[in-house]
Design an enzyme around this catalytic site. Sequence first.
Site, PDB file in Angstrom:
ATOM      1  N   THR A  11       8.490  -2.163   5.256  1.00  0.00           N
ATOM      2  CA  THR A  11       8.096  -0.801   5.606  1.00  0.00           C
ATOM      3  C   THR A  11       8.465  -0.510   7.054  1.00  0.00           C
ATOM      4  O   THR A  11       8.559  -1.422   7.875  1.00  0.00           O
ATOM      5  CB  THR A  11       6.579  -0.567   5.393  1.00  0.00           C
ATOM      6  OG1 THR A  11       6.287   0.819   5.615  1.00  0.00           O
ATOM      7  CG2 THR A  11       5.738  -1.400   6.340  1.00  0.00           C
ATOM      8  N   PRO A  14       4.207   2.212  10.754  1.00  0.00           N
ATOM      9  CA  PRO A  14       3.389   1.365  11.632  1.00  0.00           C
ATOM     10  C   PRO A  14       1.942   1.217  11.164  1.00  0.00           C
ATOM     11  O   PRO A  14       1.323   0.174  11.376  1.00  0.00           O
ATOM     12  CB  PRO A  14       3.461   2.058  12.995  1.00  0.00           C
ATOM     13  CG  PRO A  14       4.082   3.389  12.772  1.00  0.00           C
ATOM     14  CD  PRO A  14       4.743   3.386  11.433  1.00  0.00           C
ATOM     15  N   ASP A  73       4.170   0.286  -2.388  1.00  0.00           N
ATOM     16  CA  ASP A  73       4.311   1.724  -2.538  1.00  0.00           C
ATOM     17  C   ASP A  73       2.918   2.186  -2.891  1.00  0.00           C
ATOM     18  O   ASP A  73       2.263   1.619  -3.770  1.00  0.00           O
ATOM     19  CB  ASP A  73       5.323   2.123  -3.608  1.00  0.00           C
ATOM     20  CG  ASP A  73       5.692   3.601  -3.466  1.00  0.00           C
ATOM     21  OD1 ASP A  73       5.888   4.059  -2.319  1.00  0.00           O
ATOM     22  OD2 ASP A  73       5.771   4.304  -4.481  1.00  0.00           O
ATOM     23  N   SER A  74       2.467   3.131  -2.148  1.00  0.00           N
ATOM     24  CA  SER A  74       1.094   3.559  -2.336  1.00  0.00           C
ATOM     25  C   SER A  74       0.999   5.051  -2.125  1.00  0.00           C
ATOM     26  O   SER A  74       1.899   5.671  -1.563  1.00  0.00           O
ATOM     27  CB  SER A  74       0.172   2.816  -1.363  1.00  0.00           C
ATOM     28  OG  SER A  74       0.641   2.953  -0.041  1.00  0.00           O
ATOM     29  N   ASP A 159      -5.971   9.609   4.918  1.00  0.00           N
ATOM     30  CA  ASP A 159      -7.285   9.031   5.235  1.00  0.00           C
ATOM     31  C   ASP A 159      -8.328  10.063   5.677  1.00  0.00           C
ATOM     32  O   ASP A 159      -9.485   9.969   5.269  1.00  0.00           O
ATOM     33  CB  ASP A 159      -7.159   7.935   6.298  1.00  0.00           C
ATOM     34  CG  ASP A 159      -6.519   6.657   5.766  1.00  0.00           C
ATOM     35  OD1 ASP A 159      -6.277   6.558   4.547  1.00  0.00           O
ATOM     36  OD2 ASP A 159      -6.267   5.748   6.584  1.00  0.00           O
ATOM     37  N   LYS A 179     -12.442  -0.524   6.536  1.00  0.00           N
ATOM     38  CA  LYS A 179     -11.383  -0.077   5.630  1.00  0.00           C
ATOM     39  C   LYS A 179     -10.703  -1.263   4.951  1.00  0.00           C
ATOM     40  O   LYS A 179     -10.417  -1.227   3.752  1.00  0.00           O
ATOM     41  CB  LYS A 179     -10.352   0.759   6.398  1.00  0.00           C
ATOM     42  CG  LYS A 179      -9.237   1.302   5.523  1.00  0.00           C
ATOM     43  CD  LYS A 179      -8.240   2.121   6.318  1.00  0.00           C
ATOM     44  CE  LYS A 179      -7.100   2.589   5.442  1.00  0.00           C
ATOM     45  NZ  LYS A 179      -6.083   3.325   6.196  1.00  0.00           N
TER      46      LYS A 179
END
Length: 198
Positions: A11, A14, A73-74, A159, A179
Site C-alpha cells: 500500500t 500511510p 483491500d478494504s 473513520d 481501534k
Amino acid sequence: MIIMKEAIIATHNPGKVKEFKEILEPRGYDVKSLAEIGFTEEIEETGHTFEENAIMKAEAVAKAVNKMVIADDSGLSIDNLGGRPGVYSARYAGEQKDDQANIEKVLSELKGIEKEQRTARFRCALAVSIPGEETKTVEGHVEGYIAEEPRGEYGFGYDPIFIVKDKDKTMAELTSDEKNKISHRADALKKLSKLLEA
C-alpha cells in the site's frame, strides 16, 4: 537476538501502513511499506471484490520483489446504499481519493435517513503472497452505522462517520490502541497471523 520476519505491505496509504505496523510489529514482523522498499508503481485495482483486489496487489508486488507481501483491500459497505461505496470506497467521490469528499458524498446520500437505516460495516480482505506458495486470504469486518456528521480526530478515510456497534464513538474517536483491538483490519490481521503460524 530476536529474528524479525519481514512483511512488505502493498500500500501507499500511510494510515494503513501505520495500522499494519502497530498490529504486526509486536507479533515479530519487520513491516515495510512500498515506499520504504522503493516500489512506486500503482497497482490497478480492477477486481469486483475486496478479496480479488487484495490478491492482485499481493501477487503483483511479491512477483516484483520476490518476498512475502501482504495486501489489503478494504472499505465501507452501507446497507441502505446497496453495499456502496464497497470496492470503490477510496474513489467514491472521484479518482482523487479525497477522504473529505468521500465522507460528504456518503452523508449527502444518507441525508434524512433514520439511524436504524444507516447500518454499515467496514470490511477488510487480506492476501498474503509468498513466492512459490499459493496466495492465502482472510477477511475481517466490524459492524456499525453511519453518523449524521463527522466526529473525532484520529484515523483516516471514513473513520469520522463510522460509529462502532455497541459504542457511542466513531472510529475517529478511538485511540490507535482501541481501534487496533476492534477494527476490520485488526480482525483480518488476527486471522492472518494464525494462518501464517499454522
